[in-house]
Structure formats: structure tokens, C-alpha cells
Design a protein around this motif. Structure first.
Motif: not given
Length: 198
Positions: A105-113
Motif C-alpha cells: 500500500k505504501m509503495w503503491f501510493e508512491d507509484f501512482i503519485s
């Protein structure tokens, strides 16, 4: 050991070994309690070191979180390197996603930023080039950048959606197997399936 227990203090470790252990402990804490629960103090307690040691490795919580994200990117990138059979790599990423929901979740939030993906996922250009080469060799005219976005999105979100909303009753091994079969079927259709049977 639970999140609130304190590990015994350890001494005389090399910088790299301590650094790796601190990141791995931070990953475990995030997986158990979420990123919001991670602090320098909590990490020091869980790792059995004093806070000064943690500060020696990570200037502040933001630097620690960045190190965890870098670590997770490297773990996820393992699944896209052809160093193991494709089925094993598919299984690895599916299980990693299922076992580390808070980290993903944390990694994906960065991925879509907004911002350059290469800053958050350093392996991006290599992945796109590798996929483009394979697609061209198969005579497929797909857009390799879009294909890679679709590949990563389905790999990082798909297993969680399936477990949380589609089949919460299925065990991880069954989910991993089902995702391997369907990913290999899709990769075969675009010519990206290695010389393996489904």
C-alpha cells in the motif's frame, strides 16, 4: 516477538549488517501495524538497539521510510529479472503482495503519485527496455511503457483485490497458483511467456 516487545540489545555489528537488519525490522513493523506506527523509537525497541544507532543510519523517519520503499522496490524488481523460471517469479511477487499488504500500500501510493517514476522505481527503464525487446522479437507492436504500467498494476493490486473482495475464503497458496496460471496465459498471448508450459 510482538510489536511492543523489546529485543535484547546487541553490539559490535558491522554498519551494513545493522543497516539491513534495521530496514528488515522496519518492514516487519509496517507489515504488522502499518506505516503510521513506525517511529525511530519503535524501530530501536524492536531491533534491540538504542535510538542513537537508528539515527546514525537514518537521519529521521522520512529517511527511514524512503529506505524501506527502496528496499521494497528492489524486492519487487526481483520478480521481473529473468534469473529464475517465470512461474517462480510470478509466484514470488504474488506471495510478496499477499504477505506485505501495508508495505505494498505504501509503495503503491508512491507509484501512482506525480513525479518521475524512475525516482521511485529505479528499475523502470530496464523493465521497459526488456519488455520492448521481447515484444519486438515476437512482432508485437504493443506500447512497452503502457504494457509495463499494466503489468505492474495488475501484479501489485490484483492479488489484494482478489483476496480481499473476490475470494477471501481462499488460502494464499491457491491464490498464488491461480494468478500464476492466468499471468502465464496472458504473457503467452503477447509472446512474453518464457519457454515454459502453463
Amino acid at each position: 516477538m510482538t510489536f511492543t516487545e523489546t529485543a535484547p540489545l546487541r553490539r559490535n555489528k558491522g554498519f551494513e549488517e545493522t543497516h539491513r537488519e534495521l530496514i528488515e525490522t522496519a518492514v516487519r513493523l509496517i507489515s504488522e501495524k502499518g506505516a503510521d506506527a513506525l517511529s525511530i523509537s519503535a524501530l530501536a525497541r524492536a531491533a534491540g538497539v538504542n535510538r542513537t544507532t537508528v539515527y546514525y543510519h537514518f537521519e529521521n523517519r522520512e529517511v527511514l521510510i524512503a529506505a524501506v520503499k527502496t528496499w521494497s522496490s528492489k524486492q519487487l524488481a526481483k520478480a521481473f529479472r529473468p534469473v529464475a523460471p517465470q512461474g517462480e517469479r510470478i509466484d514470488y511477487i504474488t506471495r510478496f503482495v499477499l504477505d506485505n499488504p501495508e508495505l505494498i500500500k505504501m509503495w503503491f501510493e508512491d507509484f501512482i503519485s506525480a513525479g518521475d517514476i524512475r525516482d521511485r522505481y529505479p528499475e523502470w527503464d530496464g523493465l521497459v527496455a526488456s519488455v520492448a525487446e521481447r515484444l519486438a522479437a515476437e512482432g508485437c507492436e504493443a506500447d512497452s511503457e503502457v504494457y509495463c504500467v499494466m503489468l505492474l498494476t495488475s501484479a501489485f493490486i490484483g492479488p489484494r483485490v482478489f483476496r480481499n473482495s473476490v475470494r477471501p475464503d481462499e488460502d494464499a497458496d491457491t491464490i498464488v497458483r491461480r494468478f500464476r496460471i492466468e499471468r502465464q496465459r496472458l504473457l503467452k498471448q503477447t509472446g512474453l511467456l518464457a519457454d515454459e508450459t502453463i
